[in-house]
Design a protein around this motif. Structure first.
Motif, PDB file in Angstrom:
ATOM      1  N   LEU A   1       0.825   0.638  13.076  1.00  0.00           N
ATOM      2  CA  LEU A   1       0.684   1.881  13.833  1.00  0.00           C
ATOM      3  C   LEU A   1       1.129   3.083  12.999  1.00  0.00           C
ATOM      4  CD1 LEU A   1       1.947   0.793  17.372  1.00  0.00           C
ATOM      5  CD2 LEU A   1      -0.402   1.280  16.683  1.00  0.00           C
ATOM      6  N   ALA A   2       2.224   2.934  12.243  1.00  0.00           N
ATOM      7  CA  ALA A   2       2.717   4.051  11.439  1.00  0.00           C
ATOM      8  C   ALA A   2       1.787   4.343  10.262  1.00  0.00           C
ATOM      9  CB  ALA A   2       4.129   3.753  10.946  1.00  0.00           C
ATOM     10  N   ALA A   3       1.375   3.297   9.533  1.00  0.00           N
ATOM     11  CA  ALA A   3       0.539   3.509   8.347  1.00  0.00           C
ATOM     12  C   ALA A   3      -0.842   4.022   8.727  1.00  0.00           C
ATOM     13  CB  ALA A   3       0.427   2.202   7.554  1.00  0.00           C
ATOM     14  N   ALA A   4      -1.492   3.326   9.660  1.00  0.00           N
ATOM     15  CA  ALA A   4      -2.829   3.759  10.066  1.00  0.00           C
ATOM     16  C   ALA A   4      -2.774   5.114  10.767  1.00  0.00           C
ATOM     17  CB  ALA A   4      -3.462   2.709  10.983  1.00  0.00           C
ATOM     18  N   GLY A   5      -1.682   5.373  11.488  1.00  0.00           N
ATOM     19  CA  GLY A   5      -1.562   6.668  12.151  1.00  0.00           C
ATOM     20  C   GLY A   5      -1.478   7.817  11.172  1.00  0.00           C
TER      21      GLY A   5
ATOM     22  N   LEU B   1       0.826  -1.206   0.000  1.00  0.00           N
ATOM     23  CA  LEU B   1       0.000   0.000   0.000  1.00  0.00           C
ATOM     24  C   LEU B   1       0.864   1.262   0.000  1.00  0.00           C
ATOM     25  CD1 LEU B   1      -2.836  -0.974   2.513  1.00  0.00           C
ATOM     26  CD2 LEU B   1      -3.086  -0.562   0.069  1.00  0.00           C
ATOM     27  N   ALA B   2       1.941   1.240   0.798  1.00  0.00           N
ATOM     28  CA  ALA B   2       2.831   2.393   0.842  1.00  0.00           C
ATOM     29  C   ALA B   2       3.509   2.614  -0.505  1.00  0.00           C
ATOM     30  CB  ALA B   2       3.874   2.199   1.941  1.00  0.00           C
ATOM     31  N   VAL B   3       3.945   1.539  -1.159  1.00  0.00           N
ATOM     32  CA  VAL B   3       4.604   1.666  -2.459  1.00  0.00           C
ATOM     33  C   VAL B   3       3.629   2.171  -3.521  1.00  0.00           C
ATOM     34  CG1 VAL B   3       5.737   0.378  -4.307  1.00  0.00           C
ATOM     35  CG2 VAL B   3       6.344  -0.070  -1.926  1.00  0.00           C
ATOM     36  N   VAL B   4       2.423   1.601  -3.551  1.00  0.00           N
ATOM     37  CA  VAL B   4       1.432   2.021  -4.538  1.00  0.00           C
ATOM     38  C   VAL B   4       1.040   3.483  -4.327  1.00  0.00           C
ATOM     39  CG1 VAL B   4      -0.960   1.673  -5.280  1.00  0.00           C
ATOM     40  CG2 VAL B   4       0.544  -0.295  -4.969  1.00  0.00           C
TER      41      VAL B   4
ATOM     42  N   LEU C   1      -6.047  -2.012   4.948  1.00  0.00           N
ATOM     43  CA  LEU C   1      -5.923  -2.001   6.408  1.00  0.00           C
ATOM     44  C   LEU C   1      -6.887  -2.988   7.044  1.00  0.00           C
ATOM     45  CD1 LEU C   1      -5.521   1.831   7.112  1.00  0.00           C
ATOM     46  CD2 LEU C   1      -3.777   0.073   7.384  1.00  0.00           C
ATOM     47  N   ALA C   2      -8.112  -3.061   6.507  1.00  0.00           N
ATOM     48  CA  ALA C   2      -9.091  -4.002   7.052  1.00  0.00           C
ATOM     49  C   ALA C   2      -8.629  -5.447   6.874  1.00  0.00           C
ATOM     50  CB  ALA C   2     -10.447  -3.793   6.374  1.00  0.00           C
ATOM     51  N   VAL C   3      -8.067  -5.769   5.702  1.00  0.00           N
ATOM     52  CA  VAL C   3      -7.585  -7.135   5.468  1.00  0.00           C
ATOM     53  C   VAL C   3      -6.397  -7.447   6.374  1.00  0.00           C
ATOM     54  CG1 VAL C   3      -6.498  -8.636   3.761  1.00  0.00           C
ATOM     55  CG2 VAL C   3      -8.447  -7.220   3.110  1.00  0.00           C
ATOM     56  N   ALA C   4      -5.476  -6.487   6.549  1.00  0.00           N
ATOM     57  CA  ALA C   4      -4.319  -6.714   7.415  1.00  0.00           C
ATOM     58  C   ALA C   4      -4.746  -6.968   8.856  1.00  0.00           C
ATOM     59  CB  ALA C   4      -3.372  -5.523   7.332  1.00  0.00           C
ATOM     60  N   VAL C   5      -5.677  -6.154   9.347  1.00  0.00           N
ATOM     61  CA  VAL C   5      -6.163  -6.344  10.720  1.00  0.00           C
ATOM     62  C   VAL C   5      -6.902  -7.670  10.843  1.00  0.00           C
ATOM     63  CG1 VAL C   5      -7.757  -5.443  12.455  1.00  0.00           C
ATOM     64  CG2 VAL C   5      -6.255  -3.877  11.213  1.00  0.00           C
ATOM     65  N   LEU C   6      -7.693  -8.021   9.834  1.00  0.00           N
ATOM     66  CA  LEU C   6      -8.431  -9.276   9.869  1.00  0.00           C
ATOM     67  C   LEU C   6      -7.476 -10.465   9.915  1.00  0.00           C
ATOM     68  CD1 LEU C   6     -11.414 -10.194   9.792  1.00  0.00           C
ATOM     69  CD2 LEU C   6     -11.140 -10.544   7.332  1.00  0.00           C
TER      70      LEU C   6
ATOM     71  N   ALA D   1       6.605  11.103   8.499  1.00  0.00           N
ATOM     72  CA  ALA D   1       6.338   9.673   8.395  1.00  0.00           C
ATOM     73  C   ALA D   1       7.520   8.850   8.897  1.00  0.00           C
ATOM     74  CB  ALA D   1       6.009   9.320   6.951  1.00  0.00           C
ATOM     75  N   ILE D   2       8.736   9.291   8.576  1.00  0.00           N
ATOM     76  CA  ILE D   2       9.921   8.579   9.052  1.00  0.00           C
ATOM     77  C   ILE D   2       9.997   8.637  10.574  1.00  0.00           C
ATOM     78  CG2 ILE D   2      12.440   8.662   9.088  1.00  0.00           C
ATOM     79  CD1 ILE D   2      12.348   9.586   6.184  1.00  0.00           C
ATOM     80  N   GLY D   3       9.763   9.825  11.134  1.00  0.00           N
ATOM     81  CA  GLY D   3       9.781   9.946  12.588  1.00  0.00           C
ATOM     82  C   GLY D   3       8.703   9.129  13.256  1.00  0.00           C
ATOM     83  N   LEU D   4       7.523   9.038  12.640  1.00  0.00           N
ATOM     84  CA  LEU D   4       6.442   8.239  13.210  1.00  0.00           C
ATOM     85  C   LEU D   4       6.805   6.759  13.215  1.00  0.00           C
ATOM     86  CD1 LEU D   4       3.559   7.871  14.259  1.00  0.00           C
ATOM     87  CD2 LEU D   4       2.773   7.909  11.881  1.00  0.00           C
ATOM     88  N   PHE D   5       7.390   6.266  12.125  1.00  0.00           N
ATOM     89  CA  PHE D   5       7.809   4.865  12.070  1.00  0.00           C
ATOM     90  C   PHE D   5       8.830   4.559  13.159  1.00  0.00           C
ATOM     91  CE2 PHE D   5      10.592   1.564  10.054  1.00  0.00           C
ATOM     92  CZ  PHE D   5       9.701   0.511  10.196  1.00  0.00           C
ATOM     93  N   GLN D   6       9.722   5.489  13.427  1.00  0.00           N
ATOM     94  CA  GLN D   6      10.714   5.281  14.479  1.00  0.00           C
ATOM     95  C   GLN D   6      10.095   5.398  15.872  1.00  0.00           C
ATOM     96  OE1 GLN D   6      13.573   8.289  13.448  1.00  0.00           O
ATOM     97  NE2 GLN D   6      14.581   7.021  11.898  1.00  0.00           N
ATOM     98  N   ASP D   7       9.118   6.277  16.031  1.00  0.00           N
ATOM     99  CA  ASP D   7       8.518   6.504  17.354  1.00  0.00           C
ATOM    100  C   ASP D   7       7.593   5.385  17.802  1.00  0.00           C
ATOM    101  OD1 ASP D   7       9.852   8.853  17.680  1.00  0.00           O
ATOM    102  OD2 ASP D   7       8.209  10.141  17.030  1.00  0.00           O
TER     103      ASP D   7
END
Length: 357
Positions: free
Chosen positions: A160-164, A108-111, A130-135, A291-297
């Motif tokens: 957490l990073a993507a959905a956030g 999803l991030a690449v697309v 996101l729904a499929v990943a959580v499922l 986004a980079i900082g969120l992934f690290q946090d």
């Protein structure tokens, strides 16, 4: 002049060759030359021992006993604990579920990074993905339920990073517009939310979501811990993202607003079709940096009892059979973070140049 032909003098705007720019940057002044030589000395002092430890003297395969007297790194530990580092406490016989969920989030991030897919359908793709990943992480369909306490490792960091970021984006746009609104009450509320949220560290927001929020709910009601952390991250990121978007809005000339009005566009039409596309284009580097900082946090979720990629690696090094290989565990995870963050920063540069054209 040669044979009656005037030779063309080099123009001031003509770019210098790359080797010449490099030489000028490294040795153009005495200070630059001194800094360059100091860096070379530092690299000569650090790199050879690092190469010996990580490659030449390393142990790549075998049991833990082979690493006891080894002078180098024990990469056999990574090979033995790789699945635990990536997927943590998730049931080992069903590791395909977090693996597929992680692949979906990365895809999803690449697309989403391809301008070809910048359309409304991509938003629906994110919701479905996101729904499929959580499922998949919950154990459905066709399997026993997996509580969120067992979700850990790379899928949790990515989720957490993507959905956030995705969840915070529409809220951030509304906050940025509200802060620039002429309605005093709306503007004041937006300012209060943004400034208070930006004035509090993320770890405090996570504590509030985990410890205080359950006390505010009616008796007998509860919200999952991971969901509370996700909501806290969305609200926290939305405040920072709102300021980034507001900076982009302020960079748009007033003539763009006037031109939209002259075309008969209403406020929301002008924002959607004229103003926001230009504003978001100017702040792409800041959004990628956030986004980079969120992934690290996401590593901060350990304070509320959840385990991300970094903390599963730390836990793996506590196994009595492989005790103490913290350098290898943290080095491997650092390489993953470095790969993701460097790829994101390079993508930011590519997209910035592409949109300028």
């Amino acid at each position: 002049m040669t044979d009656g032909v005037l030779e063309a003098a080099p123009t001031a705007n003509q770019p210098l060759p790359r080797w010449r720019r490099l030489r000028t940057g490294l040795f153009g002044t005495p200070l630059n030359a001194a800094v360059t030589l100091a860096c070379l000395v530092l690299l000569a002092w650090v790199v050879p021992p690092l190469l010996r430890w990580s490659l030449l003297d390393a142990v790549w395969v075998g049991p833990a006993d082979r690493c006891a007297d080894a002078a180098g790194a024990c990469w056999a530990f990574i090979g033995e604990k790789l699945r635990y580092i990536l997927f943590g406490f998730y049931d080992q016989d069903r590791h395909w579920r977090p693996a597929v969920a992680s692949a979906i989030l990365l895809a999803l991030a690449v697309v989403s990074g391809m301008p070809l897919f910048w359309r409304r359908a991509t938003l629906g793709l994110w919701v479905c993905g996101l729904a499929v990943a959580v499922l998949l992480l919950t154990g459905e369909p066709g399997g026993p339920a997996v509580p969120t306490e067992r979700w850990s490792g790379l899928p949790v960091s990515l989720l957490l990073a993507a959905a956030g970021l995705v969840g915070a984006f529409p809220l951030a746009v509304l906050l940025a517009l509200a802060r620039r609104s002429r309605m005093g009450g709306v503007r004041t509320l937006a300012i209060l939310f943004i400034e208070v949220t930006r004035g509090v560290p993320l770890i405090a927001v996570l504590y509030v979501a985990t410890l205080l929020l359950p006390l505010m709910l009616p008796a007998g009601s509860a919200i999952d811990k991971l969901l509370r952390a996700q909501i806290a991250i969305i609200l926290f990121v939305s405040a920072y993202l709102a300021e980034i978007i507001r900076a982009g809005l302020q960079a748009i000339p007033a003539g763009q607003h006037e031109a939209a009005q002259a075309l008969g566009l209403g406020y929301w039409q002008a924002m959607r079709l004229v103003i926001l596309p230009q504003a978001l284009r100017t702040v792409i580097p800041s959004i990628v940096n956030l986004a980079i900082g969120l992934f690290q946090d996401t590593t901060l979720i350990i304070v509320i009892g959840l385990f991300d990629l970094l903390n599963t690696a730390r836990t793996a090094a506590k196994d009595p059979a492989w005790l103490g290989f913290y350098d290898e565990a943290f080095g491997f995870v650092a390489l993953i973070y470095l790969t993701v963050c460097v790829a994101a920063s390079r993508y930011s540069l590519w997209l910035e140049h592409r949109l300028q054209r």
